[in-house]
Scaffold this motif. Structure first.
Motif, PDB file in Angstrom:
ATOM      1  N   THR A 195      -0.345   2.582  28.889  1.00  0.00           N
ATOM      2  CA  THR A 195       0.102   1.755  27.628  1.00  0.00           C
ATOM      3  C   THR A 195       0.152   0.448  27.777  1.00  0.00           C
ATOM      4  O   THR A 195      -0.040  -0.103  29.050  1.00  0.00           O
TER       5      THR A 195
ATOM      6  N   ALA B 125       0.678  -1.513  31.736  1.00  0.00           N
ATOM      7  CA  ALA B 125      -0.069  -2.433  32.166  1.00  0.00           C
ATOM      8  C   ALA B 125       0.542  -3.587  32.449  1.00  0.00           C
ATOM      9  O   ALA B 125       0.082  -4.330  33.295  1.00  0.00           O
TER      10      ALA B 125
ATOM     11  N   VAL C  39      -5.772   2.524  31.339  1.00  0.00           N
ATOM     12  CA  VAL C  39      -5.111   2.418  29.746  1.00  0.00           C
ATOM     13  C   VAL C  39      -5.921   3.324  28.846  1.00  0.00           C
ATOM     14  O   VAL C  39      -7.018   3.419  29.225  1.00  0.00           O
TER      15      VAL C  39
ATOM     16  N   GLU D 258      -9.372  -0.545  24.594  1.00  0.00           N
ATOM     17  CA  GLU D 258      -8.800  -0.926  25.840  1.00  0.00           C
ATOM     18  C   GLU D 258      -8.635  -2.546  25.866  1.00  0.00           C
ATOM     19  O   GLU D 258      -7.741  -3.055  26.299  1.00  0.00           O
TER      20      GLU D 258
ATOM     21  N   THR E 227      -5.349  -3.476  23.709  1.00  0.00           N
ATOM     22  CA  THR E 227      -4.100  -2.871  24.724  1.00  0.00           C
ATOM     23  C   THR E 227      -3.881  -4.065  25.910  1.00  0.00           C
ATOM     24  O   THR E 227      -2.859  -4.548  25.949  1.00  0.00           O
TER      25      THR E 227
END
Length: 484
Positions: free
Chosen positions: A43, A47, A273, A279, A282
């Motif tokens: 998440t 990260a 992720v 991705e 995020t």
């Protein structure tokens, strides 16, 4: 031995490469992702923890020294400038996690894969050389730094129990060996997916010792005594000579620039992720959270540390407060540094481990030594004999090199100088231009190339300064006799 299970072919515990005829993906298996690899669960928070663990190293404690060389104006401005550059190029690199299209394109599992997909195989070797030399150098440098903090822990307690006049000098070799043994254990964690808890712990530790450094600096700034500070930092003819001012300024610029660098592990972090959301979205949030948090601590440590020590700021702000009182607080800070470096070492080494193990699995797919997975504890944790032997050997070699070259931080500065421009700026910029099909000589193209050239010039200047620093260190070098 290739193993078929749950809709994917695994070779040595790793999914077969894309396009491999042995690979088969069954979307109905909820334990697998869309590419047949174990489902990603990372998440923004995990990260961000990886980013903070990778970025905030014990080098944060040298920032007061760096600001002292640059002064009240250039110091903070340089910190902000490189924070902006790092965040921007990290966003560009994050968009290259998938080829062709940042949302639906083919995944690139490593930095080198991204370079190969977007720039062609011709530049992969240059990328690999820069990336892995820096990762290996970082592992050796972290071993040295952790041993110094552990030795400082002993020294503070020695002074407290035996008095300030006692001979409390200690060789750092023993602490490097202990750190190496701990890394042999943690290196058996298969990949970054299994390390979120270690990165979170390491990030908490980095906040802890940085906060202690900030608190002690603030207390000394308020209560005194404080050192002399100036607009331009160290003064020629008072603190340094003209030549020293140039070399030290460049070294300070390099320390700040490379303190932000984590691009060599960014793609590997992004590969943990989950999706959706995309991705790159995020990772953009994780980059912003990581870099902004890091910059806040860097500014506090650098500026408050400079305020406390002035132009005589030490290379390590914690040692500048002495080994005496409050000794328990200094002890806690050094413990936090060691724990943080245990996690940071693993974050930087996992790409090396994965590269060698993927190569070995492809080279010897039928070897049980290479591919067979054991489950000694009847749980998710698996043990592989090749992984055990190879990772243990890597840790042993890096530890021996750290013991042999205790001034390796100077060499690490050189490696960082050589790696900063290609890994943090050049490749992200060129891959983004290729992926977005940007028109040559357009306004944005010119701006990106100007940024790349400016960072290249900084890298060249800092490389020269790093070589000068290594030359000075060699004059007083005695093998295996480093004492704190």
């Amino acid at each position: 031995m290739a193993r078929v299970g749950g809709g994917d072919v695994e070779i040595g515990g790793l999914p077969a490469p894309a396009g491999d005829p042995r690979r088969r993906v069954v979307a109905a298996d909820d334990s697998l992702d869309d590419d047949g690899k174990p489902r990603r669960t990372g998440t923004v928070w995990t990260a961000s923890a990886h980013v903070i663990t990778a970025v905030i190293g014990s080098g944060v404690l040298s920032l007061p020294w760096s600001v002292a060389q640059l002064g009240w104006v250039a110091g903070p401005v340089t910190l902000l400038l490189f924070a902006i550059i790092t965040y921007y190029t990290s966003v560009l690199l994050g968009d290259c996690y998938r080829s062709e299209d940042a949302v639906t394109g083919k995944r690139n599992y490593t930095y080198m894969e991204a370079v190969g997909s977007l720039l062609g195989k011709g530049q992969v070797w240059f990328c690999g050389l820069c990336q892995y030399v820096n990762l290996i150098g970082t592992a050796i440098g972290y071993t040295i730094t952790a041993s110094i903090s552990a030795a400082a822990l002993y020294k503070a307690n020695c002074f407290h129990s035996k008095g300030h006049s006692a001979d409390c000098g200690v060789y750092t070799t023993m602490y490097m060996v202990v750190f190496g043994i701990s890394q042999i254990v943690f290196s058996q964690l298969p990949n970054l997916h299994e390390m979120a808890w270690l990165s979170i712990l390491a990030a908490v530790m980095s906040f802890s010792y940085a906060t202690i450094g900030v608190g002690l600096s603030l207390a000394q700034t308020i209560t005194g005594p404080t050192g002399k500070t100036t607009i331009g930092g160290t003064q020629i003819g008072v603190d340094v000579t003209s030549a020293q001012k140039i070399w030290l300024t460049l070294q300070a610029l390099g320390n700040i620039a490379f303190a932000y660098s984590y691009s060599m592990v960014l793609i590997e972090i992004q590969d943990t992720v989950k999706a959706p959301p995309a991705e790159n979205k995020t990772m953009r949030k994780a980059n912003l959270m990581g870099v902004s948090t890091t910059t806040a601590f860097y500014m506090l440590c650098g500026c408050l540390g400079y305020s406390a020590f002035g132009n005589d700021a030490p290379g390590n702000m914690l040692t500048g407060f002495g080994f005496y009182e409050p000794y328990w607080l200094i002890d806690f800070a050094n413990v936090c540094i060691v724990v943080h470096l245990v996690g940071a070492y693993q974050v930087y080494c996992q790409p090396i481990y994965a590269a060698v193990e993927s190569w070995a699995a492809g080279r010897w797919p039928d070897s049980e030594f290479v591919v067979r997975q054991y489950h000694p504890f009847s749980g998710k944790f698996s043990l592989n004999m090749f992984r055990l032997v190879w990772r243990t050997a890597f840790v042993i070699v890096s530890t021996v090199l750290a013991i042999s070259l205790p001034f390796f931080n100077d060499i690490l500065g050189l490696l960082g100088a050589l790696g900063f421009w290609p890994l943090t700026v050049y490749f992200p910029v060129e891959m983004y231009i290729s992926q977005s099909k940007m028109k040559k000589y357009s306004g944005k193209w010119v701006a990106l190339q100007t940024l790349s050239f400016a960072c290249f010039a900084v890298t060249v200047a800092v490389t020269v300064a790093s070589i000068q620093g290594i030359t000075q260190s060699l004059k007083n070098y005695v093998p295996f006799k480093t004492k704190l």
